[in-house]
Scaffold this motif. Structure first.
Motif, PDB file in Angstrom:
ATOM      1  N   ARG A  66       0.815  -1.210   0.000  1.00  0.00           N
ATOM      2  CA  ARG A  66       0.000   0.000   0.000  1.00  0.00           C
ATOM      3  C   ARG A  66       0.857   1.272   0.000  1.00  0.00           C
ATOM      4  NH1 ARG A  66      -4.854  -0.011   4.137  1.00  0.00           N
ATOM      5  NH2 ARG A  66      -5.730   1.408   2.602  1.00  0.00           N
ATOM      6  N   VAL A  67       2.170   1.119   0.151  1.00  0.00           N
ATOM      7  CA  VAL A  67       3.058   2.281   0.051  1.00  0.00           C
ATOM      8  C   VAL A  67       3.071   2.762  -1.400  1.00  0.00           C
ATOM      9  CG1 VAL A  67       5.458   3.045   0.230  1.00  0.00           C
ATOM     10  CG2 VAL A  67       4.486   1.533   1.983  1.00  0.00           C
ATOM     11  N   ARG A  72       2.937  -4.266  -7.403  1.00  0.00           N
ATOM     12  CA  ARG A  72       2.075  -5.401  -7.064  1.00  0.00           C
ATOM     13  C   ARG A  72       2.167  -6.402  -8.208  1.00  0.00           C
ATOM     14  NH1 ARG A  72      -3.498  -2.590  -4.696  1.00  0.00           N
ATOM     15  NH2 ARG A  72      -2.484  -0.795  -3.701  1.00  0.00           N
ATOM     16  N   ARG A  73       3.136  -7.304  -8.119  1.00  0.00           N
ATOM     17  CA  ARG A  73       3.362  -8.297  -9.167  1.00  0.00           C
ATOM     18  C   ARG A  73       3.141  -9.694  -8.590  1.00  0.00           C
ATOM     19  NH1 ARG A  73       8.079  -9.261 -11.175  1.00  0.00           N
ATOM     20  NH2 ARG A  73       9.286  -8.566  -9.349  1.00  0.00           N
ATOM     21  N   LEU A 240      -6.929 -11.075   6.155  1.00  0.00           N
ATOM     22  CA  LEU A 240      -6.028 -12.225   6.089  1.00  0.00           C
ATOM     23  C   LEU A 240      -4.764 -11.890   5.326  1.00  0.00           C
ATOM     24  CD1 LEU A 240      -5.848 -15.228   6.899  1.00  0.00           C
ATOM     25  CD2 LEU A 240      -6.846 -15.778   4.673  1.00  0.00           C
ATOM     26  N   ASP A 241      -4.879 -10.994   4.339  1.00  0.00           N
ATOM     27  CA  ASP A 241      -3.767 -10.585   3.486  1.00  0.00           C
ATOM     28  C   ASP A 241      -3.427 -11.714   2.529  1.00  0.00           C
ATOM     29  OD1 ASP A 241      -1.762  -8.834   2.477  1.00  0.00           O
ATOM     30  OD2 ASP A 241      -1.710  -7.906   4.438  1.00  0.00           O
ATOM     31  N   ASP A 242      -2.240 -12.331   2.598  1.00  0.00           N
ATOM     32  CA  ASP A 242      -1.949 -13.436   1.689  1.00  0.00           C
ATOM     33  C   ASP A 242      -3.020 -14.510   1.838  1.00  0.00           C
ATOM     34  OD1 ASP A 242       0.260 -12.630   0.282  1.00  0.00           O
ATOM     35  OD2 ASP A 242       1.528 -14.293   0.902  1.00  0.00           O
ATOM     36  N   VAL A 500      -6.228  -7.221  -4.243  1.00  0.00           N
ATOM     37  CA  VAL A 500      -4.847  -6.729  -4.249  1.00  0.00           C
ATOM     38  C   VAL A 500      -4.401  -6.324  -5.643  1.00  0.00           C
ATOM     39  CG1 VAL A 500      -2.445  -7.300  -3.722  1.00  0.00           C
ATOM     40  CG2 VAL A 500      -4.287  -8.046  -2.199  1.00  0.00           C
ATOM     41  N   LEU A 501      -4.619  -7.192  -6.629  1.00  0.00           N
ATOM     42  CA  LEU A 501      -4.111  -6.922  -7.977  1.00  0.00           C
ATOM     43  C   LEU A 501      -5.056  -6.076  -8.801  1.00  0.00           C
ATOM     44  CD1 LEU A 501      -2.469 -10.366  -8.851  1.00  0.00           C
ATOM     45  CD2 LEU A 501      -1.466  -8.355  -7.762  1.00  0.00           C
TER      46      LEU A 501
END
Length: 506
Positions: A66-67, A72-73, A240-242, A500-501
């Motif tokens: 988020r920075v 984001r790959r 949860l994130d990942d 995320v992506l």
């Protein structure tokens, strides 16, 4: 305190970290380097990466991506690992530029160069294992008493000073023995919570009730169905994130939300299997004792992944040809296991399996999912069976104390045989039977079909739609099976990917 730690760090860096009481993560800035460290067993996560000349670290990957400017790959090797393990093993994450720190390790990062050096400060694998005493019964009792004493201390030190305490009580051995210690140290303050997924589906409620009555807890039974957690599925994935492919993860988020209205302090029984050698080791041990067909290079690693019973055996069919072309099975799937399953220490296969389960599944699946789902609901979670003292004790005792005559976690059963009913102590482990098969034939069918529609799949380019179509249709004429679990893993990943992506809102 901080001054004492700094003085100890300057003289004995590894010892200074080993003396800290989990859970913790640490960052130590020195003139020319940054040292980051993660606690002994991974009760807290630590992700890190570089952005130009900057070193970034956080307790979860979103603290980095988020920075502004951080890439984001998607890491395709990590996607293959997720399908095989149901989580991403160290040192990676699902994003190619973010890395995870191993539990019990410190990472030294040079500030003026892109070099790093990892140091293990919690080396439980090297603890000498005691020989079996000729007086077996006396030896057994010594180890059983030491185990009960260590768990009692680990539980007592985690108790809040006042207020009610929660216990996630499945009715299995591990949560029940934690309940024994809670009832001893905080009588009248313990609420136990048991989950089921509908009266007509298999559950362990009868065992949980027996334990709750024996211990005198204030017992609650909570029914969870997809209609309860589907409205917050994306929110859970965000916290949860990942992605993690364990189907109990999102229901635990909903459970935590309900428990938070009663107490903030909750204990669980997580850790019994990885620390004391649970049933996941039996297929590997049987192959070791009686032999198998495959004895070539990587055979032990492949057997370990097959025993997970995730999607390891059909990665080639699930991924698109373009995605498969970027996967190296040896490098990406078996290599993370090789150093653990073929290490010189511990000397026994059972010890190696325990070490692998702690370093991989414990630190990158069990503890992250528990901590993130409960913290998102405002709970302070405690997992006393993961206490480093219990880990050290387990690796010091003979293997026969953990696996004896086909009985797993034998020392725990011996230690608490008088405190719990025999039907709880000696019954085989069944685990939390999450009815994903029924869910994807019912309430979750539409959710899965939308996320895995042909239009989306072809736009993304990661999956083989013909195989996904077979799984969605529960085509039993095709090999593979376990479609409910695979659908959960696919849905969990695609939910994460869209957040995320694609940058969609939670």
């Amino acid at each position: 305190d901080r001054v004492e730690f700094n003085e100890r760090w300057r003289s004995q860096s590894s010892a200074a970290l080993a003396d800290l009481s989990p859970p913790w993560i640490a960052a130590i800035l020195e003139p020319n380097r940054l040292v980051i460290a993660r606690d002994h067993v991974g009760m807290r996560s630590l992700a890190w990466g570089r952005l130009g000349a900057r070193i970034l670290f956080a307790s979860e990957p979103k603290g980095l991506w988020r920075v502004p400017g951080f890439p984001r790959r998607l890491s395709l090797p990590a996607l293959a690992q997720y399908l095989a393990y149901s989580f991403v093993p160290p040192d990676g994450t699902m994003l190619a530029d973010i890395f995870s720190l191993r539990c019990g390790h410190a990472l030294e990062l040079e500030l003026d160069a892109s070099t790093e050096r990892s140091t293990k400060f919690f080396d439980f694998e090297s603890i000498p294992c005691a020989a079996v005493d000729a007086a077996a019964d006396a030896d057994d009792e010594v180890w059983a008493q030491a185990t009960a004493q260590a768990l009692a201390q680990a539980t007592a030190q985690r108790l809040p000073r006042r207020g009610d305490i929660g216990l996630f009580l499945s009715g299995g051995l591990d949560s029940s023995i934690v309940g024994v210690e809670l009832a001893r140290h905080a009588p009248g303050r313990v609420h136990s919570f048991s989950v089921h997924f509908g009266a007509k589906l298999p559950n362990e409620l009868e065992f949980a009730r027996v334990v709750a009555r024996r211990l005198g807890t204030i017992h609650h039974e909570i029914e969870l169905r997809p209609r309860d957690f589907l409205p917050r599925f994306r929110e859970a994935a965000w916290h949860l994130d990942d992605p993690i492919g364990d189907p109990i993860t999102v229901p635990n988020f909903e459970l935590s939300r309900q428990v938070a209205s009663i107490t903030r302090h909750v204990f669980n029984g997580e850790g019994g299997d990885p620390v004391f050698g649970g049933p996941k080791n039996l297929p590997m041990m049987l192959g070791h004792w009686y032999g198998g067909v495959d004895h070539g290079p990587g055979s032990r690693e492949r057997a370990y992944l097959s025993s997970f019973r995730r999607a390891y055996d059909e990665i080639d069919r699930l991924l698109s040809p373009e995605a498969r072309a970027q996967i190296d099975p040896q490098r990406d799937l078996t290599l993370p296991l090789t150093g653990l399953l073929h290490a010189e220490r511990p000397p026994t296969l059972l010890g190696k399996l325990q070490a692998a389960n702690l370093r991989l599944k414990g630190a990158h699946l069990i503890l992250p999912k528990v901590e993130r789902m409960t913290a998102a609901a405002g709970l302070a979670i405690q997992s006393p069976l993961f206490d480093p003292r219990l880990v050290e004790l387990s690796f010091a005792m003979p293997g026969s104390m953990k696996l004896r005559d086909g009985v797993e976690k034998w020392v725990l059963k011996r230690a608490y045989a008088s405190a719990l009913p025999p039907e709880v102590i000696w019954r085989p482990k069944s685990g939390m039977r999450v009815p994903v098969h029924d869910w994807f034939l019912g309430e979750m069918r539409g959710y899965a079909r939308e996320l895995l529609s042909r239009r989306r799949v072809e736009r993304i380019g990661l999956w083989s739609y013909p195989r996904l179509k077979q799984i969605l249709a529960y085509d039993r004429e095709q090999p593979g099976g376990r479609y409910g679990l695979k659908l959960w893993m696919l849905v969990a990943f695609e939910t994460w990917r869209s957040l995320v992506l694609d940058g969609e809102a939670p």
